[in-house]
Design an enzyme around this catalytic site. Structure first.
Site, PDB file in Angstrom:
ATOM      1  N   THR A   1      -3.350 -12.631   3.586  1.00  0.00           N
ATOM      2  CA  THR A   1      -2.378 -11.754   2.944  1.00  0.00           C
ATOM      3  C   THR A   1      -2.776 -11.534   1.491  1.00  0.00           C
ATOM      4  OG1 THR A   1      -0.640 -12.689   4.350  1.00  0.00           O
ATOM      5  CG2 THR A   1       0.067 -11.430   2.426  1.00  0.00           C
ATOM      6  N   THR A   2      -2.778 -10.277   1.056  1.00  0.00           N
ATOM      7  CA  THR A   2      -3.104  -9.976  -0.334  1.00  0.00           C
ATOM      8  C   THR A   2      -1.822  -9.620  -1.087  1.00  0.00           C
ATOM      9  OG1 THR A   2      -3.564  -7.657   0.254  1.00  0.00           O
ATOM     10  CG2 THR A   2      -5.415  -9.196   0.253  1.00  0.00           C
TER      11      THR A   2
ATOM     12  N   ALA B   1      -8.757 -15.832   1.790  1.00  0.00           N
ATOM     13  CA  ALA B   1      -9.843 -14.851   1.674  1.00  0.00           C
ATOM     14  C   ALA B   1      -9.228 -13.464   1.627  1.00  0.00           C
ATOM     15  CB  ALA B   1     -10.816 -14.961   2.848  1.00  0.00           C
TER      16      ALA B   1
ATOM     17  N   HIS C   1      -9.399   2.949   3.147  1.00  0.00           N
ATOM     18  CA  HIS C   1      -8.640   2.254   4.183  1.00  0.00           C
ATOM     19  C   HIS C   1      -7.663   3.207   4.867  1.00  0.00           C
ATOM     20  CE1 HIS C   1     -10.036  -1.499   2.270  1.00  0.00           C
ATOM     21  NE2 HIS C   1      -9.767  -2.056   3.445  1.00  0.00           N
ATOM     22  N   HIS C   2      -7.062   2.728   5.935  1.00  0.00           N
ATOM     23  CA  HIS C   2      -6.069   3.483   6.685  1.00  0.00           C
ATOM     24  C   HIS C   2      -4.817   3.719   5.835  1.00  0.00           C
ATOM     25  CE1 HIS C   2      -4.012  -0.418   7.211  1.00  0.00           C
ATOM     26  NE2 HIS C   2      -5.243  -0.887   7.394  1.00  0.00           N
TER      27      HIS C   2
ATOM     28  N   LYS D   1      -2.137   0.934   4.801  1.00  0.00           N
ATOM     29  CA  LYS D   1      -2.412  -0.138   3.841  1.00  0.00           C
ATOM     30  C   LYS D   1      -1.589   0.101   2.582  1.00  0.00           C
ATOM     31  CE  LYS D   1      -6.074  -2.807   1.626  1.00  0.00           C
ATOM     32  NZ  LYS D   1      -5.484  -4.065   2.125  1.00  0.00           N
TER      33      LYS D   1
ATOM     34  N   GLY E   1      -7.779  -5.938  -1.642  1.00  0.00           N
ATOM     35  CA  GLY E   1      -8.200  -7.265  -2.095  1.00  0.00           C
ATOM     36  C   GLY E   1      -9.698  -7.436  -2.030  1.00  0.00           C
TER      37      GLY E   1
END
Length: 233
Positions: A71-72, A95, A130-131, A134, A140
């Site tokens: 999770t960011t 990560a 990104h999609h 997001k 991140g």
């Protein structure tokens, strides 16, 4: 291995499929940060939301359940989680991206930054795509790439949609339907361009990396990264 999935969205469902194929058991799957008994799990995988991540991770650490988080958006509290993990002798991996290929890409990025650091006349930029679902921008992963460059060059900080300068790394973030994730590092001069890129074809790479990290973390104590998992030195 008994796995708790904390966050059961698109990534959670992808992780579930890969975990089951690798012979593991899903004992908890929840999108709610309350109402589950984490002690039933051997390891937890958190792909929830920023508002729930610290609570999820802390709950695992307090119950001696190894936990990995992808999770960011909560990293202002990262040091607090590390302190709790060390205090409780827990096991934790965060990560920004669990893809095995991306983590190799992180190391390539650092090496390229070292090589380009003494060469003049190149402008540097990072682009991430990104999609449209997001929520955070930049990703991140893009931030991790920028931090890798900052640690190995004269750059001081990154900024979203900034102009390139001696100290600033500009990051552009694009949102396009059905794009799992593309990250590009570009060094450009008047005479040529050097570019490295990672393109995810689907979410399976992220999910596989998360399960591999969970397998690796069980039985260990401490705070680790994917660099440890992949033995990248």
């Amino acid at each position: 291995m008994k796995i708790a999935l904390l966050g059961y969205g698109r990534m959670g469902k992808e992780i579930e499929q890969i975990a089951l194929k690798r012979g593991h058991q899903i004992v908890i799957k929840t999108s709610d940060q309350e109402g589950y008994d984490i002690s039933n799990a051997d390891v937890a995988i958190d792909f929830s939301v920023p508002s729930a991540a610290v609570s999820n991770i802390s709950n695992c650490i307090n119950h001696q359940v190894p936990v990995i988080s992808g999770t960011t958006g909560w990293l202002e509290q990262y040091d607090q989680v590390v302190s709790l993990c060390n205090q409780k002798k827990g096991a934790f991996i965060y990560a920004s991206n669990f893809s095995l290929g991306v983590n190799i890409f992180f190391e390539l990025n650092k090496q390229l930054a070292k090589m380009m650091n003494t060469i003049e006349d190149y402008s540097l930029s990072i682009e991430e795509i990104h999609h449209t679902q997001k929520l955070d921008a930049p990703s991140g992963t893009a931030i991790s790439l920028a931090e890798g460059i900052i640690a190995n060059s004269a750059k001081k900080k990154w900024e979203l949609d900034a102009s390139n300068s001696d100290e600033i790394i500009p990051i552009s973030a694009k949102r396009i339907p059905e794009v799992p994730g593309t990250h590009t590092i570009c060094y450009e001069s008047d005479v040529d361009q050097i570019e490295i890129k990672h393109t995810a074809h689907n979410r399976k790479g992220f999910a596989l990396g998360a399960v591999v990290a969970a397998e690796w973390l069980v039985g260990k104590t401490g705070v680790y990264t994917m660099k440890d998992v992949l033995n990248l030195g």
